[in-house]
Design a protein around this motif. Structure first.
Motif, mmCIF file in Angstrom:
data_model
loop_
_atom_site.group_PDB
_atom_site.id
_atom_site.type_symbol
_atom_site.label_atom_id
_atom_site.label_comp_id
_atom_site.label_asym_id
_atom_site.label_seq_id
_atom_site.Cartn_x
_atom_site.Cartn_y
_atom_site.Cartn_z
ATOM 1 N N HIS A 124 0.836 -1.202 0.000
ATOM 2 C CA HIS A 124 0.000 0.000 0.000
ATOM 3 C C HIS A 124 0.875 1.258 0.000
ATOM 4 O O HIS A 124 2.006 1.257 0.477
ATOM 5 N N GLY A 125 0.322 2.333 -0.560
ATOM 6 C CA GLY A 125 1.017 3.610 -0.545
ATOM 7 C C GLY A 125 2.013 3.815 -1.661
ATOM 8 O O GLY A 125 2.726 4.821 -1.679
ATOM 9 N N ARG A 126 2.053 2.908 -2.634
ATOM 10 C CA ARG A 126 3.003 3.002 -3.742
ATOM 11 C C ARG A 126 2.334 3.411 -5.052
ATOM 12 O O ARG A 126 2.987 3.466 -6.094
ATOM 13 N N GLY A 127 1.028 3.670 -5.008
ATOM 14 C CA GLY A 127 0.318 4.040 -6.225
ATOM 15 C C GLY A 127 -0.062 2.864 -7.099
ATOM 16 O O GLY A 127 -0.546 3.062 -8.227
ATOM 17 N N LEU A 128 0.120 1.645 -6.606
ATOM 18 C CA LEU A 128 -0.182 0.471 -7.422
ATOM 19 C C LEU A 128 -1.680 0.301 -7.643
ATOM 20 O O LEU A 128 -2.102 -0.156 -8.713
ATOM 21 N N GLY A 129 -2.494 0.657 -6.645
ATOM 22 C CA GLY A 129 -3.941 0.493 -6.790
ATOM 23 C C GLY A 129 -4.486 1.280 -7.964
ATOM 24 O O GLY A 129 -5.310 0.776 -8.741
ATOM 25 N N ARG A 130 -4.039 2.508 -8.114
ATOM 26 C CA ARG A 130 -4.478 3.342 -9.236
ATOM 27 C C ARG A 130 -4.012 2.748 -10.564
ATOM 28 O O ARG A 130 -4.785 2.683 -11.532
ATOM 29 N N ARG A 131 -2.772 2.294 -10.622
ATOM 30 C CA ARG A 131 -2.265 1.717 -11.875
ATOM 31 C C ARG A 131 -3.016 0.447 -12.247
ATOM 32 O O ARG A 131 -3.362 0.239 -13.418
ATOM 33 N N VAL A 132 -3.279 -0.410 -11.262
ATOM 34 C CA VAL A 132 -4.027 -1.639 -11.542
ATOM 35 C C VAL A 132 -5.399 -1.305 -12.120
ATOM 36 O O VAL A 132 -5.827 -1.892 -13.118
ATOM 37 N N ARG A 133 -6.080 -0.345 -11.506
ATOM 38 C CA ARG A 133 -7.423 0.023 -11.983
ATOM 39 C C ARG A 133 -7.360 0.558 -13.415
ATOM 40 O O ARG A 133 -8.179 0.183 -14.265
ATOM 41 N N LEU A 134 -6.416 1.435 -13.695
ATOM 42 C CA LEU A 134 -6.313 2.000 -15.037
ATOM 43 C C LEU A 134 -5.909 0.941 -16.056
ATOM 44 O O LEU A 134 -6.331 0.994 -17.216
ATOM 45 N N MET A 135 -5.129 -0.038 -15.640
ATOM 46 C CA MET A 135 -4.780 -1.140 -16.550
ATOM 47 C C MET A 135 -5.999 -1.997 -16.853
ATOM 48 O O MET A 135 -6.210 -2.414 -18.008
ATOM 49 N N LEU A 136 -6.825 -2.264 -15.850
ATOM 50 C CA LEU A 136 -8.074 -2.995 -16.091
ATOM 51 C C LEU A 136 -8.981 -2.237 -17.048
ATOM 52 O O LEU A 136 -9.610 -2.824 -17.939
ATOM 53 N N LEU A 137 -9.045 -0.918 -16.877
ATOM 54 C CA LEU A 137 -9.879 -0.102 -17.761
ATOM 55 C C LEU A 137 -9.313 -0.055 -19.171
ATOM 56 O O LEU A 137 -10.065 0.026 -20.150
ATOM 57 N N ASP A 138 -7.997 -0.118 -19.301
ATOM 58 C CA ASP A 138 -7.390 -0.164 -20.641
ATOM 59 C C ASP A 138 -7.838 -1.426 -21.362
ATOM 60 O O ASP A 138 -8.174 -1.403 -22.557
ATOM 61 N N LEU A 139 -7.845 -2.538 -20.643
ATOM 62 C CA LEU A 139 -8.347 -3.780 -21.230
ATOM 63 C C LEU A 139 -9.821 -3.655 -21.576
ATOM 64 O O LEU A 139 -10.245 -3.995 -22.688
ATOM 65 N N ALA A 140 -10.620 -3.148 -20.645
ATOM 66 C CA ALA A 140 -12.069 -3.082 -20.843
ATOM 67 C C ALA A 140 -12.464 -2.130 -21.960
ATOM 68 O O ALA A 140 -13.250 -2.479 -22.848
ATOM 69 N N PHE A 141 -11.940 -0.916 -21.909
ATOM 70 C CA PHE A 141 -12.330 0.112 -22.885
ATOM 71 C C PHE A 141 -11.499 0.047 -24.167
ATOM 72 O O PHE A 141 -12.034 0.147 -25.267
ATOM 73 N N GLY A 142 -10.193 -0.090 -24.011
ATOM 74 C CA GLY A 142 -9.309 -0.026 -25.169
ATOM 75 C C GLY A 142 -9.297 -1.277 -26.008
ATOM 76 O O GLY A 142 -9.072 -1.212 -27.220
ATOM 77 N N SER A 143 -9.536 -2.460 -25.395
ATOM 78 C CA SER A 143 -9.419 -3.711 -26.132
ATOM 79 C C SER A 143 -10.715 -4.500 -26.251
ATOM 80 O O SER A 143 -10.932 -5.187 -27.237
ATOM 81 N N LEU A 144 -11.583 -4.419 -25.241
ATOM 82 C CA LEU A 144 -12.818 -5.200 -25.265
ATOM 83 C C LEU A 144 -14.027 -4.389 -25.735
ATOM 84 O O LEU A 144 -15.107 -4.941 -25.920
ATOM 85 N N GLY A 145 -13.857 -3.084 -25.913
ATOM 86 C CA GLY A 145 -14.926 -2.258 -26.461
ATOM 87 C C GLY A 145 -16.069 -1.972 -25.509
ATOM 88 O O GLY A 145 -17.179 -1.637 -25.953
ATOM 89 N N MET A 146 -15.838 -2.065 -24.205
ATOM 90 C CA MET A 146 -16.889 -1.753 -23.243
ATOM 91 C C MET A 146 -17.119 -0.242 -23.195
ATOM 92 O O MET A 146 -16.251 0.547 -23.552
#
Length: 215
Positions: A124-146
């Motif tokens: 915790h406290g390293r900014g990983l949570g934000r990066r993980v979420r944005l990476m999931l959204l990259d998959l969802a929006f950028g690649s899966l067309g959600m």
């Protein structure tokens, strides 16, 4: 262990999904990685600080919790069906180390997904949570067309809510979880996500997965 994922991907397309950004990787977990996650799930205060346990919808902090986590994780290994419900679990790997767990779920609408995640408390406290979420959204929006992604958190879980807000989510409503915990529900659209998007995210394996879930 990538060769294991490669072999599994030939039969289960979500095992071929991989999202990478600057040394951080999201990949469906092998049993070895699930055991590593279960180790910090079983550790007292291994995920949340003492007093924050009420944020959780599943128990953590002992061997029984680790077994619940493993049983739940194994139950997710179902072939994604066209037009049906699906869920993809991910191990969160930082420089090859297992540091957390995340999921991307089919939402209530065909074009909607839901995200969940947790990290080992030591990370915790390293900014990983934000990066993980944005990476999931990259998959969802950028690649899966959600076109919409949703999430939720206990109304006093300020850290989780702050991550959501920093990723472009906005509150949609408030309700109570089945255990009675007051929850905040939030959503984000591709337009809001693009303003927060990470540069250099690499997604692999999206096409075979899309072929499996398309109606």
């Amino acid at each position: 262990m990538d060769y294991v994922r490669d072999d599994l991907a030939a039969l289960y397309p979500w095992f071929g999904l991989r999202v990478a950004h600057a040394g951080l990787v999201l990949a469906p977990p092998t049993d070895v990685e699930l055991l590593e996650i279960a180790a910090f799930v079983a550790e007292p205060a291994g995920v949340l600080a003492p007093g924050e346990e009420h944020f959780l919808t599943r128990p953590m902090g002992d061997d029984a919790a680790a077994r619940v986590f493993l049983e739940h994780s194994w139950s997710l290994r179902r072939f994604p069906t066209a037009g049906g419900a699906w869920r993809v679990p991910f191990a969160v790997l930082d420089g090859g180390r297992v540091v957390g767990h995340a999921t991307l779920d089919a939402g209530e609408r065909p074009d909607e997904v839901e995200t969940t995640s947790f990290l080992a408390r030591a990370e915790h406290g390293r900014g990983l949570g934000r990066r993980v979420r944005l990476m999931l959204l990259d998959l969802a929006f950028g690649s899966l067309g959600m076109t919409r992604a949703v999430t939720s958190a206990a109304d006093d879980n300020r850290a989780s809510l702050r991550v959501s807000q920093r990723c472009g989510y906005r509150e949609t409503d408030r309700r109570r979880h089945t255990d009675g915990t007051p929850e905040v529900h939030l959503a984000v659209t591709p337009g809001a996500w693009r303003r927060k998007r990470l540069d250099g995210v690499v997604v692999e394996g999206a096409e075979p997965f899309l072929a499996a879930i398309r109606p």
